[in-house]
Design an enzyme around this catalytic site. Structure first.
Site, mmCIF file in Angstrom:
data_model
loop_
_atom_site.group_PDB
_atom_site.id
_atom_site.type_symbol
_atom_site.label_atom_id
_atom_site.label_comp_id
_atom_site.label_asym_id
_atom_site.label_seq_id
_atom_site.Cartn_x
_atom_site.Cartn_y
_atom_site.Cartn_z
ATOM 1 N N VAL A 16 83.900 99.386 5.741
ATOM 2 C CA VAL A 16 83.736 100.800 5.444
ATOM 3 C C VAL A 16 84.953 101.578 5.915
ATOM 4 O O VAL A 16 85.445 101.378 7.030
ATOM 5 C CB VAL A 16 82.452 101.352 6.115
ATOM 6 C CG1 VAL A 16 82.364 102.864 5.948
ATOM 7 C CG2 VAL A 16 81.232 100.680 5.510
ATOM 8 N N CYS A 113 74.658 94.415 6.541
ATOM 9 C CA CYS A 113 75.083 95.560 7.350
ATOM 10 C C CYS A 113 73.975 95.990 8.313
ATOM 11 O O CYS A 113 72.848 96.275 7.891
ATOM 12 C CB CYS A 113 75.474 96.732 6.460
ATOM 13 S SG CYS A 113 76.024 98.184 7.397
ATOM 14 N N ASN A 211 82.275 84.199 8.062
ATOM 15 C CA ASN A 211 82.697 85.531 8.492
ATOM 16 C C ASN A 211 82.289 85.737 9.953
ATOM 17 O O ASN A 211 81.356 85.101 10.436
ATOM 18 C CB ASN A 211 82.046 86.578 7.584
ATOM 19 C CG ASN A 211 82.429 88.001 7.936
ATOM 20 O OD1 ASN A 211 81.587 88.872 8.086
ATOM 21 N ND2 ASN A 211 83.715 88.244 8.093
ATOM 22 N N GLY A 213 84.615 85.713 12.637
ATOM 23 C CA GLY A 213 85.447 85.011 13.614
ATOM 24 C C GLY A 213 86.682 85.737 14.076
ATOM 25 O O GLY A 213 87.554 85.134 14.721
#
Length: 452
Positions: A16, A113, A211, A213
Site C-alpha cells: 500500500v 492483509c 513471502n 522473508g
C-alpha cells in the site's frame, strides 16, 4: 500478451502506497520478473473510467466521483504487472477484473492483509476463515477472465488448516498462490515460518510464491537463499524492496544515492502525486530521515522542494513545460489532482447537498476545479493566507467543513464574507483548498495560468 508464468520468478510484492507506477517500473528495470500493484478496493475501482493519457503515455483509471487517478499503468510494465484487488464479493471482483483485464498481465486477490480496514470490510485476512467465499471469488474470476488469477494468503494458526485452505484455492484453477509465512496476528518482528511455506509448496502442484522473508534478505543472494529455505517456486519481496528496490539486481545492490534519484526521475516522468513521492522516499531513507537531507525531505511542502534536494529541479521544470505544451496541443489535462466531468452519481450528490446546505445567498459560490498547475505548485490556502496577512486583516481566513456521502464541502470566511467551491472533495484538506481557490477566484487574486 503471452500468459504470465509464476515459475522461478523474483517478484515485487503488493505494498500500500509504495506499489505505484514509478516504483514498479524501477523494480522491473533493476531485474524484478513480476510487479504487483498496491491493493485497490473493488468498490473504488468499479467507479473508474479508463482514459488513454497521451501526455504521459499511460493508461489511467480515473475515479469518476472525484477525478483522482486510482490506477496508472503503461506499456513498459503491461506484460509483467499483476493487479491486486481487495474484495469480499465475487461479482465485484469480476467487474474489476474486466475493467483492467486488457491492461495487466495477471489478477490477484488479497486474502492476507491483517489491517483493520480490510478485515472490517470482509476482505484480506478475513477471508482466511471463509473457504466457501474464497472458492466463490476465485472460481468466478477463473471462469470469467482470460489472464491468470492468483491470491495471496497468510498462515492460519494451524498448519493443517492452512494446507486445507491452500488445497481449496488450488482446486479453483488459480495459476499460483503467494504465502506470507506469518499469521494475521503476527508482525514483521516475528520470525517468518519458512517451514510452513515449505510444507505447502511440497503439497501443492501449482507454483507457491514465498513471502515474508525481508528480515533475512539484504542482497540478491539472500533472495535465492530464502527461496531454497522455503522450497517455493518463486519469491515475493516487500520491505527489502521498499527500502532499496535495487535488491532485484543480480549484480548487487546500488546505494540510495543512486536509487532515489532514479526513482524521482520516474516520479517526474509519470507525474506522481507529491504526497506519494514523499512517503516512498521517506520509506527508503528510514534512519537517514534524521540526517540534514532527510530533515529537508520531511520539511518539504511541494514536489519542487524534493527534486531540488536531489538536484533534479531543472529536469522537473523541463518535463512540466513539456507536459504543458503537449496538453495544449492535445487539448487535455493531466488528471492528477483535478476533476473530469462529474459522473451522474457525483452530480446527483452535489445537487442534493447544495439544495440542503447552500441555499444561503450570503455564501459566494464559485465552480472552479482544484487542479495542479504545470509551472509551479500553488496551494490556495497559502496564497489566501498571505493575502490576508499583507492586507493586514484583523482576522485570518476561517474554514468550516461538512461531510456528505464520503465527500467534503468547505466554506471560508474572509473579511466577513463567506466563499464556497461547488466542487466536493474526497478529503477535508482538499475541500479547504478548494474553498480557498474559490475565494481567490472571486477576489481576482489567481495567477492567469490557473484560470481556464
Amino acid at each position: 500478451m503471452s500468459c504470465l508464468s509464476y515459475v522461478d520468478k523474483i517478484i515485487l510484492a503488493p505494498m500500500v502506497r509504495m506499489g505505484t507506477l514509478p516504483l514498479r517500473l524501477l523494480a522491473l528495470r533493476y531485474g524484478a520478473d513480476i510487479v504487483y500493484t498496491e491493493e485497490i478496493v473493488d468498490k473504488k475501482m468499479v467507479r473508474t473510467k479508463r482514459v488513454v493519457n497521451d501526455i504521459l503515455g499511460t493508461i489511467d483509471f480515473i475515479d469518476e466521483f472525484d477525478g483522482s487517478v486510482v490506477f496508472r499503468t503503461c506499456n513498459e510494465e503491461s506484460s509483467y504487472v499483476v493487479f491486486q484487488v481487495g474484495t469480499s464479493d465475487p461479482e465485484l471482483a469480476v467487474k474489476v477484473a474486466k475493467i483492467v483485464e486488457k491492461d495487466v498481465a495477471g489478477f490477484d486477490v488479497n486474502m492476507g492483509c491483517p489491517k483493520e480496514f480490510s478485515i472490517k470490510g470482509g476482505m484480506g485476512a478475513a477471508l482466511l476463515k471463509q473457504p466457501d467465499k474464497v472458492k466463490d471469488i476465485l472460481t468466478s474470476l477463473v471462469s470469467n477472465i482470460a489472464i491468470p488469477v492468483t491470491c495471496k494468503i497468510r498462515l492460519l494458526p494451524n498448519i493443517e488448516e492452512t494446507m486445507d485452505l491452500a488445497r481449496t484455492i488450488q482446486s479453483c484453477g488459480v495459476a499460483a498462490i503467494a504465502v506470507h509465512g506469518r499469521t494475521k496476528e503476527e508482525r514483521p518482528q516475528h520470525p517468518n515460518n519458512n517451514e510452513a511455506i515449505k510444507k505447502i509448496a511440497h503439497d501443492l502442484s501449482i507454483p507457491v510464491i514465498a513471502n515474508g522473508g525481508s528480515k533475512e534478505i539484504d542482497s540478491y543472494e539472500h533472495v535465492l537463499r530464502f527461496r531454497t529455505a522455503t522450497g517455493a517456486s518463486s519469491v515475493m519481496i516487500a520491505r527489502a524492496a521498499q527500502y532499496n528496490s535495487s535488491i532485484f539486481r543480480k549484480e548487487g545492490k546500488l546505494s540510495l544515492d543512486e536509487v532515489i534519484p532514479e526513482y524521482l526521475r520516474l516520479c517526474i516522468e509519470y507525474d506522481n502525486v507529491f504526497t506519494n513521492t514523499k512517503y516512498c522516499v521517506q520509506m527508503m531513507l528510514r534512519d537517514l530521515q534524521e540526517t540534514p537531507m532527510g530533515k529537508r525531505l520531511l520539511d518539504s511542502k511541494t514536489e519542487e522542494e524534493i527534486y531540488k534536494i536531489w538536484g533534479l529541479l531543472d529536469y522537473y521544470k523541463k518535463k512540466q513545460e513539456e507536459f504543458k505544451n503537449l496538453s495544449l496541443k492535445l487539448q487535455m489535462t493531466l488528471p492528477s489532482m483535478g476533476h473530469l466531468e462529474p459522473a451522474h452519481k457525483r452530480a446527483k450528490t452535489e445537487s442534493t447537498f447544495f439544495s440542503r446546505v447552500c441555499e444561503n445567498d450570503d455564501v459566494i459560490k464559485v465552480m472552479i476545479p482544484l487542479r495542479k498547475p504545470y509551472q509551479k505548485h500553488i496551494l490556495p490556502k497559502t496564497v489566501l493566507h498571505e493575502h490576508a496577512y499583507k492586507a493586514q486583516h484583523s482576522k485570518l481566513p476561517l474554514y468550516r467543513s461538512e461531510q456528505v456521502d464520503k465527500l467534503f464541502f468547505s466554506t471560508v470566511v474572509v473579511e466577513g464574507k463567506e466563499y464556497a467551491n461547488r466542487y466536493l472533495e474526497k478529503n477535508k484538506r482538499s475541500s479547504e483548498q478548494a474553498a480557498a481557490l474559490a475565494c481567490l477566484h472571486a477576489l481576482n487574486l489567481l495567477p492567469a495560468d490557473v484560470i481556464e
